[in-house]
Design a protein around this motif. Sequence first.
Motif, PDB file in Angstrom:
ATOM      1  N   ILE A   1       0.913  -1.297  -0.209  1.00 39.00           N
ATOM      2  CA  ILE A   1      -0.214  -0.239   0.223  1.00 39.00           C
ATOM      3  C   ILE A   1       1.169   1.353  -0.215  1.00 39.00           C
ATOM      4  O   ILE A   1       1.599   1.076   0.578  1.00 39.00           O
TER       5      ILE A   1
ATOM      6  N   ASP B   1      -3.342  12.002   0.587  1.00 37.77           N
ATOM      7  CA  ASP B   1      -4.218  11.043   0.434  1.00 37.77           C
ATOM      8  C   ASP B   1      -3.775  10.045   1.767  1.00 37.77           C
ATOM      9  O   ASP B   1      -2.634   9.451   1.696  1.00 37.77           O
TER      10      ASP B   1
ATOM     11  N   ARG C   1      -5.101   6.304   2.854  1.00 36.45           N
ATOM     12  CA  ARG C   1      -5.563   5.030   2.176  1.00 36.45           C
ATOM     13  C   ARG C   1      -5.523   3.820   3.490  1.00 36.45           C
ATOM     14  O   ARG C   1      -5.127   3.669   4.419  1.00 36.45           O
TER      15      ARG C   1
ATOM     16  N   THR D   1      -5.221   2.973   9.087  1.00 39.27           N
ATOM     17  CA  THR D   1      -4.484   3.421   7.188  1.00 39.27           C
ATOM     18  C   THR D   1      -2.728   2.899   7.705  1.00 39.27           C
ATOM     19  O   THR D   1      -2.044   3.635   6.839  1.00 39.27           O
TER      20      THR D   1
ATOM     21  N   ASP E   1      -7.692   1.555  -1.001  1.00 41.47           N
ATOM     22  CA  ASP E   1      -7.800   2.180  -1.659  1.00 41.47           C
ATOM     23  C   ASP E   1      -7.835   3.792  -0.813  1.00 41.47           C
ATOM     24  O   ASP E   1      -7.354   4.194   0.449  1.00 41.47           O
ATOM     25  N   ARG E   2      -8.127   4.498  -1.139  1.00 45.72           N
ATOM     26  CA  ARG E   2      -8.015   6.168  -0.529  1.00 45.72           C
ATOM     27  C   ARG E   2      -9.712   6.429  -0.420  1.00 45.72           C
ATOM     28  O   ARG E   2     -10.238   6.583  -0.631  1.00 45.72           O
TER      29      ARG E   2
END
Length: 153
Positions: free
Chosen positions: A18, A32, A34, A53, A115-116
């Motif tokens: 990631i 961002d 994620r 995160t 994913d953001r």
Amino acid sequence: MHRKIEARIVNKLLGHKIPVPSYATDGSAAMDLRACIEGPLTIKAGGKELITTGLAINMMDPGLVAIVASRSGLSLKHHVHVAQGIGVIDADYHGEIGVILANAGTEDYTVQPGDRIAQLMFQPVVQVGLSFVDTFSTETERGTGGFGSTGKA
């Protein structure tokens, strides 16, 4: 102006599978965040989930606050947003940043690893002391008028 703060990876997926948080462009105000999760996580319609995160920060400055904000595309397209409006990360919090996502839509939404899910922005802080008085020292045109009192939509 680029200011440096300490960041710590608390989940080994971050930086490997990631991407680490970053600014998308030179003009981006926020980076961002994620989803640092092992597998897909579904947020039921009308539900909410805490998404990790993999990141912890140390701002080392009580004059800074980190703000977690919704991503506009996620809100518009899928009705998924930061549950409490914004998240506030105080300068003295050193734990993993988690994002509470709420699904205001009518369909379940699945968050995939990487994913953001939100944006992280840094802002200056002004702490004030409250001085309790019986009346205020100055009057304003608005006075005690509340919501909609200025007559503007």
